[in-house]
Design a protein around this motif. Structure first.
Motif, PDB file in Angstrom:
ATOM      1  N   ALA A  57      28.804 -25.851  18.812  1.00  0.00           N
ATOM      2  CA  ALA A  57      28.307 -26.623  17.647  1.00  0.00           C
ATOM      3  C   ALA A  57      28.475 -26.147  15.656  1.00  0.00           C
ATOM      4  CB  ALA A  57      26.588 -26.259  17.220  1.00  0.00           C
ATOM      5  N   ARG A  61      30.071 -28.719  13.064  1.00  0.00           N
ATOM      6  CA  ARG A  61      29.835 -29.468  11.659  1.00  0.00           C
ATOM      7  C   ARG A  61      30.760 -28.728  10.813  1.00  0.00           C
ATOM      8  NH1 ARG A  61      26.175 -25.148  13.903  1.00  0.00           N
ATOM      9  NH2 ARG A  61      24.305 -25.707  14.001  1.00  0.00           N
ATOM     10  N   VAL A  98      23.521 -32.097  16.249  1.00  0.00           N
ATOM     11  CA  VAL A  98      24.292 -31.319  15.477  1.00  0.00           C
ATOM     12  C   VAL A  98      25.258 -32.303  14.491  1.00  0.00           C
ATOM     13  CG1 VAL A  98      26.118 -29.639  14.965  1.00  0.00           C
ATOM     14  CG2 VAL A  98      24.885 -29.394  16.664  1.00  0.00           C
ATOM     15  N   THR A  99      25.779 -33.256  15.617  1.00  0.00           N
ATOM     16  CA  THR A  99      26.342 -34.348  13.670  1.00  0.00           C
ATOM     17  C   THR A  99      25.734 -35.296  13.487  1.00  0.00           C
ATOM     18  OG1 THR A  99      27.252 -35.202  16.083  1.00  0.00           O
ATOM     19  CG2 THR A  99      28.792 -33.328  15.280  1.00  0.00           C
TER      20      THR A  99
END
Length: 243
Positions: A57, A61, A98-99
């Motif tokens: 993660a 990011r 996350v993306t």
């Protein structure tokens, strides 16, 4: 141009990707962010840590913020297949949360590439120690790919794998046992340089050769749509695929 964002653990064969990008000119972007590594070891506990949620993660990011990719690939084979079939899918799902982007991993890419070629029987030429390589065999089996033979070369660290030159990688491929009816040779480990040598590897093998860095790029492109023909990257990328 399409942009495949790569999450890559440590420093071994990451130069495979910018060298390919340079060869292709303006046709593809392959920005890469290094994920953190606790211990560089082809050992199950170390690999489970390597592919942990927090490490991936954090890198994801940075990748999104700095490079705005269209898709994300976790460019690591052993750091995905050690989680098992369901675990590798969960790993990718968490990354995608996350993306917000289409996401996959090298292990899943191997299975997808075999399916795209209609290959169900393979020989594995693994750099890893035996116990780690057996996890890959089990993973492939869950994906419907039968491993007819598996060679393990017992290399403990990714750093050592990254030092292998063309002659040594050719020897690994030549040493793969295809006598059991293998339709392709699979060479896992994104720490191994292969992208510049695929034509030589397939010539030596006499069957399609799928390597970790190759299938990673292919899967990234497949997440975007139709994969273009790139004849320097082996049967998987050639006009012969699916024949």
């Amino acid at each position: 141009m399409p942009t495949i964002g790569l999450l890559y653990p440590g420093h071994s064969a990451e130069d495979d990707y910018p060298q390919l990008e340079a060869r292709l000119g303006s046709d593809l972007r392959l920005p890469l962010v290094h994920t953190s590594v606790g211990e560089d070891a082809h050992r199950v506990d170390a690999l489970l840590d390597l592919g942990g949620t927090d490490r991936l993660a954090e890198g994801a990011r940075v990748l999104v913020e700095q490079h705005s990719p269209d898709v994300v690939m976790w460019a690591c084979t052993s750091g995905s297949f050690v989680f098992g079939w369901e675990g590798a899918h969960q790993q990718v799902a968490e990354l995608q949360e996350v993306t917000g982007l289409p996401t996959s991993s090298t292990s899943l890419a191997f299975v997808a590439a075999c399916r795209a070629l209609g290959v169900t029987r393979v020989s594995v030429a693994a750099s890893y120690p035996q116990d780690v390589a057996e996890h890959f065999v089990d993973f492939l089996g869950h994906g419907g790919v039968d491993v007819t033979a598996m060679g393990s070369h017992g290399i403990i660290t990714a750093a050592e794998v990254g030092t292998l030159g063309q002659a040594e990688v050719l020897d690994i491929v030549r040493g793969a046992d295809t006598s059991g009816g293998a339709e392709a040779i699979l060479v896992p480990d994104t720490a191994m340089h292969t992208l510049a040598w695929l034509e030589s590897l397939e010539h030596a093998a006499g069957v399609p050769v799928l390597t970790a860095n190759q299938v990673t790029v292919w899967q990234g492109l497949s997440l975007l749509g139709e994969v273009p023909v790139i004849d320097s990257l082996g049967t998987l990328f050639s006009s012969r695929r699916g024949d």
